[in-house]
Structure formats: structure tokens, C-alpha cells
Motif scaffolding. Structure first.
Motif, mmCIF file in Angstrom:
data_model
loop_
_atom_site.group_PDB
_atom_site.id
_atom_site.type_symbol
_atom_site.label_atom_id
_atom_site.label_comp_id
_atom_site.label_asym_id
_atom_site.label_seq_id
_atom_site.Cartn_x
_atom_site.Cartn_y
_atom_site.Cartn_z
ATOM 1 N N PRO A 29 13.945 -10.226 -10.377
ATOM 2 C CA PRO A 29 15.402 -10.289 -10.201
ATOM 3 C C PRO A 29 15.997 -8.891 -10.148
ATOM 4 O O PRO A 29 15.546 -7.978 -10.846
ATOM 5 C CB PRO A 29 15.880 -11.041 -11.447
ATOM 6 N N PHE A 30 17.033 -8.732 -9.324
ATOM 7 C CA PHE A 30 17.697 -7.439 -9.176
ATOM 8 C C PHE A 30 19.173 -7.688 -8.951
ATOM 9 O O PHE A 30 19.587 -8.112 -7.874
ATOM 10 C CB PHE A 30 17.082 -6.675 -8.001
ATOM 11 N N GLU A 31 19.983 -7.476 -10.012
ATOM 12 C CA GLU A 31 21.417 -7.760 -9.964
ATOM 13 C C GLU A 31 21.611 -9.206 -9.503
ATOM 14 O O GLU A 31 21.101 -10.116 -10.136
ATOM 15 C CB GLU A 31 22.120 -6.735 -9.056
ATOM 16 N N GLU A 32 22.289 -9.417 -8.401
ATOM 17 C CA GLU A 32 22.479 -10.789 -7.898
ATOM 18 C C GLU A 32 21.421 -11.163 -6.863
ATOM 19 O O GLU A 32 21.469 -12.265 -6.301
ATOM 20 C CB GLU A 32 23.881 -10.935 -7.273
ATOM 21 N N ASN A 33 20.492 -10.250 -6.625
ATOM 22 C CA ASN A 33 19.488 -10.450 -5.592
ATOM 23 C C ASN A 33 18.084 -10.382 -6.190
ATOM 24 O O ASN A 33 17.896 -10.542 -7.397
ATOM 25 C CB ASN A 33 19.668 -9.401 -4.492
ATOM 26 N N TYR A 34 17.082 -10.112 -5.332
ATOM 27 C CA TYR A 34 15.693 -10.005 -5.781
ATOM 28 C C TYR A 34 15.004 -8.832 -5.105
ATOM 29 O O TYR A 34 15.238 -8.566 -3.924
ATOM 30 C CB TYR A 34 14.913 -11.293 -5.457
ATOM 31 N N LYS A 35 14.191 -8.129 -5.878
ATOM 32 C CA LYS A 35 13.302 -7.118 -5.327
ATOM 33 C C LYS A 35 11.954 -7.782 -5.054
ATOM 34 O O LYS A 35 11.412 -8.470 -5.920
ATOM 35 C CB LYS A 35 13.096 -5.966 -6.305
ATOM 36 N N ASN A 36 11.427 -7.547 -3.881
ATOM 37 C CA ASN A 36 10.116 -8.067 -3.513
ATOM 38 C C ASN A 36 9.231 -6.893 -3.102
ATOM 39 O O ASN A 36 9.391 -6.336 -2.017
ATOM 40 C CB ASN A 36 10.224 -9.064 -2.359
ATOM 41 N N TYR A 37 8.326 -6.516 -3.985
ATOM 42 C CA TYR A 37 7.396 -5.430 -3.695
ATOM 43 C C TYR A 37 6.145 -6.004 -3.041
ATOM 44 O O TYR A 37 5.646 -7.063 -3.442
ATOM 45 C CB TYR A 37 6.982 -4.713 -4.980
ATOM 46 N N LEU A 38 5.634 -5.297 -2.049
ATOM 47 C CA LEU A 38 4.344 -5.619 -1.452
ATOM 48 C C LEU A 38 3.401 -4.468 -1.738
ATOM 49 O O LEU A 38 3.690 -3.317 -1.379
ATOM 50 C CB LEU A 38 4.457 -5.822 0.067
ATOM 51 N N ILE A 39 2.307 -4.750 -2.428
ATOM 52 C CA ILE A 39 1.311 -3.713 -2.701
ATOM 53 C C ILE A 39 -0.023 -4.146 -2.120
ATOM 54 O O ILE A 39 -0.316 -5.339 -2.005
ATOM 55 C CB ILE A 39 1.174 -3.412 -4.203
ATOM 56 N N THR A 40 -0.820 -3.172 -1.755
ATOM 57 C CA THR A 40 -2.110 -3.449 -1.129
ATOM 58 C C THR A 40 -3.187 -3.655 -2.184
ATOM 59 O O THR A 40 -3.248 -2.934 -3.181
ATOM 60 C CB THR A 40 -2.511 -2.292 -0.199
ATOM 61 N N GLY A 41 -4.027 -4.654 -1.958
ATOM 62 C CA GLY A 41 -5.152 -4.924 -2.844
ATOM 63 C C GLY A 41 -6.459 -4.613 -2.140
ATOM 64 O O GLY A 41 -6.578 -4.765 -0.918
ATOM 65 N N ALA A 42 -7.432 -4.136 -2.910
ATOM 66 C CA ALA A 42 -8.752 -3.805 -2.352
ATOM 67 C C ALA A 42 -9.834 -4.568 -3.093
ATOM 68 O O ALA A 42 -9.744 -4.780 -4.305
ATOM 69 C CB ALA A 42 -9.013 -2.301 -2.468
ATOM 70 N N SER A 43 -10.857 -4.983 -2.361
ATOM 71 C CA SER A 43 -11.968 -5.699 -2.975
ATOM 72 C C SER A 43 -13.114 -4.761 -3.353
ATOM 73 O O SER A 43 -13.932 -5.085 -4.217
ATOM 74 C CB SER A 43 -12.491 -6.787 -2.025
ATOM 75 N N GLU A 44 -13.169 -3.589 -2.707
ATOM 76 C CA GLU A 44 -14.228 -2.623 -3.030
ATOM 77 C C GLU A 44 -13.966 -1.991 -4.388
ATOM 78 O O GLU A 44 -12.829 -1.691 -4.741
ATOM 79 C CB GLU A 44 -14.305 -1.535 -1.958
ATOM 80 N N SER A 45 -15.031 -1.769 -5.151
ATOM 81 C CA SER A 45 -14.889 -1.289 -6.520
ATOM 82 C C SER A 45 -14.674 0.219 -6.625
ATOM 83 O O SER A 45 -14.287 0.705 -7.675
ATOM 84 C CB SER A 45 -16.135 -1.668 -7.328
ATOM 85 N N ASN A 46 -14.902 0.968 -5.549
ATOM 86 C CA ASN A 46 -14.796 2.430 -5.627
ATOM 87 C C ASN A 46 -13.578 2.983 -4.901
ATOM 88 O O ASN A 46 -13.562 4.135 -4.487
ATOM 89 C CB ASN A 46 -16.063 3.077 -5.050
#
Length: 272
Positions: free
Chosen positions: A152-169
């Protein structure tokens, strides 16, 4: 001797101030404190999602009917609910505190979604439909995925998109976005924090260990981002890294974050 200043005791030279035409020292401290707080919030939410979906996949009954998840915060508790394939029922609920790796409570009883959960589900669905528009330039490179964190952000919403990785290194810095939506999920504004994916290697091909990671920001994005901090906190425990830095050409300084100390320090490039 190199001088590193904590957020509480930042001393900025005249030269440093001259480089920062838009921010005073007090504004920089306030901004970095705010970014660290937001990064920790994102981490607590995404960590809960990671732990909960792993637990759901380990349960044969839940796994067979797994249709997605929603994560949100209530007071000091972060909850992740697992939805059925029709997305109209909650089939599991996991509660966490203080970004713990194990839930303080599990509820595997089937129930209806709450009003808040329905709102989050609808906002997420509406956002995903809009992200297919090429004007937003949202992509996930091969071998990577995009995860949505909604708050939630004030009367609206923040939607973050972050990248995910499957490689362990790899620590997948970059390719991260922020979309502000209204209560119905309509996009009001959007921002891309980095121009591209910045995969930070945590080990060398010859078997060596990486002990520090650094990347630069554009002058139009002078500060370390909350997504930088969140991503590092998610992946660093699986590596030998304890801290990373971001160089800001606009500020003429490095911002250094240590996840074990949860400290965010700033060091002028010109100070030796």
C-alpha cells in the motif's frame, strides 16, 4: 586511510556538496534512510514468499492445487497465502515475523479470501495485463523470472518488479521496475531503476571467491535503490558476500550496504 561515514554522521566536503546540486546533506541522509527501510520491507515480503512457496511445494496436497500466492503485511506480521488453481480460495497461510526463515504460524485450512486479499489479487491481475504493453519495456532475460511485490502507498499501491535467478552463483541486480497503481490496479506512473540486468557473479570459474560486488547507476538515478538492497539480502546468504556497493556519478560517491549489519554507508570517491 579510507574514511567511511555512517548515515548518522555523514560529513560532506565543499567539493562533494558542489557536485550535488539538488540535495543537501540532510536530504541525502533522509533519502538513504528511507531507501533502506523500503528495501528491508521488500525483503521481508519477498523472503516470506520464497519460504512459503517452498513449504507449499513440499506438501503434496497443496502442490497439486497450487494456483499462486499473495504476500502482505499486517502490523508486525508478514503473511503469504497460497491460492488454489481457480484463485478463489486460500488453501494455506504462513505467517512470519522479523524476516524469519520459519513461519511462526501455519494454517492449512481452506477458506475464502479476505477483502484485502481479493483487492491484492485483482490489482496484481490487472497490472500483469497492462505489463504486456510494449511501452513499459518489461522483459525477463532467458533463465530469469520477474516477481511482483505489492505494498500500500497512500491511497494507491506500489508494485515492485524484481528479477529472480535460478543459478546459485549469481545475484540478479537490475532489470527492476516500480509501477504505481490506483486501487483498481490501473497504472498511474512507472519507473525503471536500472537500464538492464546486472548479474553479479559470486564465484569465479577457476574456483575463486568473490568478496565484493559493485555496479554503477546512471546520473538520472543517483541513489542506491530499495530493490538493490532487497535483491542482495535475498541472495547474499548463499554466498561469501556480506556487502555490495553502488557508485553514483551524480553524487560522486559510493553507497555501501552490509546485510549482516543492516548498515548503509556513503563514501566520497575523492576521499582516500
Amino acid at each position: 586511510m579510507k574514511h567511511i561515514f555512517s548515515l548518522s554522521f555523514i560529513l560532506i566536503s565543499t567539493l562533494f556538496l558542489a557536485q550535488i546540486t539538488k540535495f543537501t546533506d540532510a536530504e541525502i541522509i533522509k533519502k538513504l534512510d528511507s531507501i533502506k527501510t523500503e528495501g528491508n520491507l521488500l525483503f521481508s515480503l519477498e523472503s516470506s514468499s520464497w519460504q512459503s512457496t517452498d513449504l507449499a511445494q513440499e506438501n503434496k496436497k497443496i502442490k497439486a492445487n497450487f494456483g499462486g500466492y499473495l504476500t502482505y503485511k499486517i502490523n508486525d506480521t508478514v503473511k503469504t497465502v497460497i491460492l488454489n488453481k481457480k484463485n478463489n480460495l486460500v488453501i494455506a497461510e504462513y505467517s512470519f515475523k522479523n524476516a524469519s526463515k520459519k513461519p511462526i504460524k501455519e494454517n492449512l485450512s481452506q477458506r475464502n479470501l479476505t477483502l484485502n486479499e481479493n483487492n491484492l489479487k485483482n490489482i496484481r491481475s490487472k497490472l500483469i495485463l497492462q505489463l504486456s504493453d510494449s511501452k513499459y519495456e518489461v522483459t525477463a532475460p532467458n533463465g530469469y523470472s520477474l516477481n511482483i511485490i505489492t505494498i500500500p502507498f497512500e491511497e494507491n499501491y506500489k508494485n515492485y518488479l524484481i528479477t529472480g535467478a535460478s543459478e546459485s552463483n549469481i545475484i540478479p541486480f537490475g532489470n527492476d521496475y516500480l509501477f504505481i497503481t490506483d486501487k483498481e490496479g490501473n497504472i498511474i506512473s512507472n519507473k525503471k531503476f536500472h537500464s538492464r540486468l546486472i548479474p553479479a557473479m559470486t564465484s569465479m570459474p577457476e574456483g575463486g571467491t568473490v568478496t565484493m560486488s559493485t555496479h554503477s547507476h546512471l546520473k538520472t538515478n543517483p541513489f542506491i535503490s530499495a530493490t538493490d538492497i532487497c535483491t542482495f539480502k535475498l541472495y547474499a546468504p548463499f554466498t561469501k558476500l556480506e556487502e555490495f556497493s553502488v557508485y553514483s556519478p551524480a553524487l560522486g560517491s559510493y553507497m555501501i550496504y552490509n546485510y549482516k549489519k543492516d548498515s548503509l554507508l556513503i563514501k566520497s570517491k575523492d576521499i582516500k
